[in-house]
Design a protein around this motif. Sequence first.
Motif, short mmCIF file in Angstrom:
data_model
loop_
_atom_site.label_atom_id
_atom_site.label_comp_id
_atom_site.label_asym_id
_atom_site.label_seq_id
_atom_site.Cartn_x
_atom_site.Cartn_y
_atom_site.Cartn_z
N ARG A 141 11.50 74.47 40.60
CA ARG A 141 10.72 73.24 40.77
C ARG A 141 9.96 72.93 39.48
O ARG A 141 9.67 73.84 38.70
CB ARG A 141 9.71 73.41 41.91
N SER A 157 2.05 74.57 39.02
CA SER A 157 1.22 73.59 38.31
C SER A 157 -0.23 74.03 38.16
O SER A 157 -0.85 73.77 37.12
CB SER A 157 1.30 72.23 39.02
N PRO A 212 6.42 71.37 37.68
CA PRO A 212 6.56 71.55 36.24
C PRO A 212 6.64 73.04 35.85
O PRO A 212 6.34 73.91 36.66
CB PRO A 212 5.27 70.94 35.70
N1 LIG Z 1 3.79 74.67 44.04
C1 LIG Z 1 4.56 74.00 43.04
C2 LIG Z 1 5.25 72.81 43.65
C3 LIG Z 1 6.15 72.13 42.66
C4 LIG Z 1 6.99 71.05 43.33
O1 LIG Z 1 7.11 70.98 44.55
N2 LIG Z 1 7.61 70.21 42.49
C5 LIG Z 1 8.49 69.20 43.01
C6 LIG Z 1 8.22 67.88 42.33
S1 LIG Z 1 6.62 67.21 42.71
C7 LIG Z 1 9.94 69.58 42.72
O2 LIG Z 1 10.23 70.14 41.70
N3 LIG Z 1 10.84 69.26 43.67
C8 LIG Z 1 12.24 69.51 43.49
C9 LIG Z 1 12.83 70.41 44.53
O3 LIG Z 1 12.16 70.76 45.48
O4 LIG Z 1 14.02 70.75 44.37
C10 LIG Z 1 3.64 73.59 41.88
O5 LIG Z 1 2.48 73.25 42.17
O6 LIG Z 1 4.08 73.62 40.72
#
Ligand SMILES: N[C@@H](CCC(=O)N[C@@H](CS)C(=O)NCC(=O)O)C(=O)O
Length: 216
Positions: free
Chosen positions: A51, A68, A53
């Motif tokens: 995921r 993040s 960033p």
């Molecule tokens: N807990 C993670 C969550 C990261 C997250 O959910 N990112 C989403 C975008 S907002 C993502 O990469 N989604 C793509 C997927 O789930 O495949 C963080 O805070 O970095």
Amino acid sequence: MIDLYTWKTPNGWKASCTLEELGLEYRVEPVDLETGAQKTPEFLSINPNGRIPAIIDRDEDDFVVFESGAILIHLAEKAGKLLPSDSRGRSKVIQWLMFQIGGLGPMQGQAHVFLRTFPEKLPSAIARYQNETKRLFGVLDGQLARSEYLAGDFSIADIANWSWARVHGLAGVSIEPFPNLQRWIATLEARPACARGLLVPGPTEYHLDNLKPGLV
Ligand SMILES: N[C@@H](CCC(=O)N[C@@H](CS)C(=O)NCC(=O)O)C(=O)O
């Protein structure tokens, strides 16, 4: 120099807006979630959770940071800004940062998914996540009635929560009942560095009629 792996979503904006606010030098590596770039072996070697960033700190022996919240803390500490150094001030910022990571982000994200992209329409799931998002907006509103920003001076906690609250419409949750939240969102939207961060890695295509599954 920081390499930022990101895409046009709230969790991505948290990192890009923080980098802009801190004035740190960075290079953008777009990870196109719509093509599944986040699940390639190359990216999984950077973030095993697949995921965005994620960052690589080139000044620190290519130290990799994913999640993040951990990224925001790493960047704030590197720049010596947006996170107080005294233990109580620091704790207050981290409390509101954790509030976003453990509460607002997951709840609002699920409200969005169940409302707009899940193949079945499950009214009870939609209501559950929208109600919880609304409750969390109320918590933010209460805190913002007492202080201009969430935890003393403007901090990474504000950037984290604002990145999500600003797209409340995607989850179908109105902020009309929350005047302090509205005031604070407008304040952050007007910050030039935050505005620049929202354009990373490119202008957003978030239109309510053009949403792709599972990207938030
Ligand atoms: N807990 C993670 C969550 C990261 C997250 O959910 N990112 C989403 C975008 S907002 C993502 O990469 N989604 C793509 C997927 O789930 O495949 C963080 O805070 O970095």
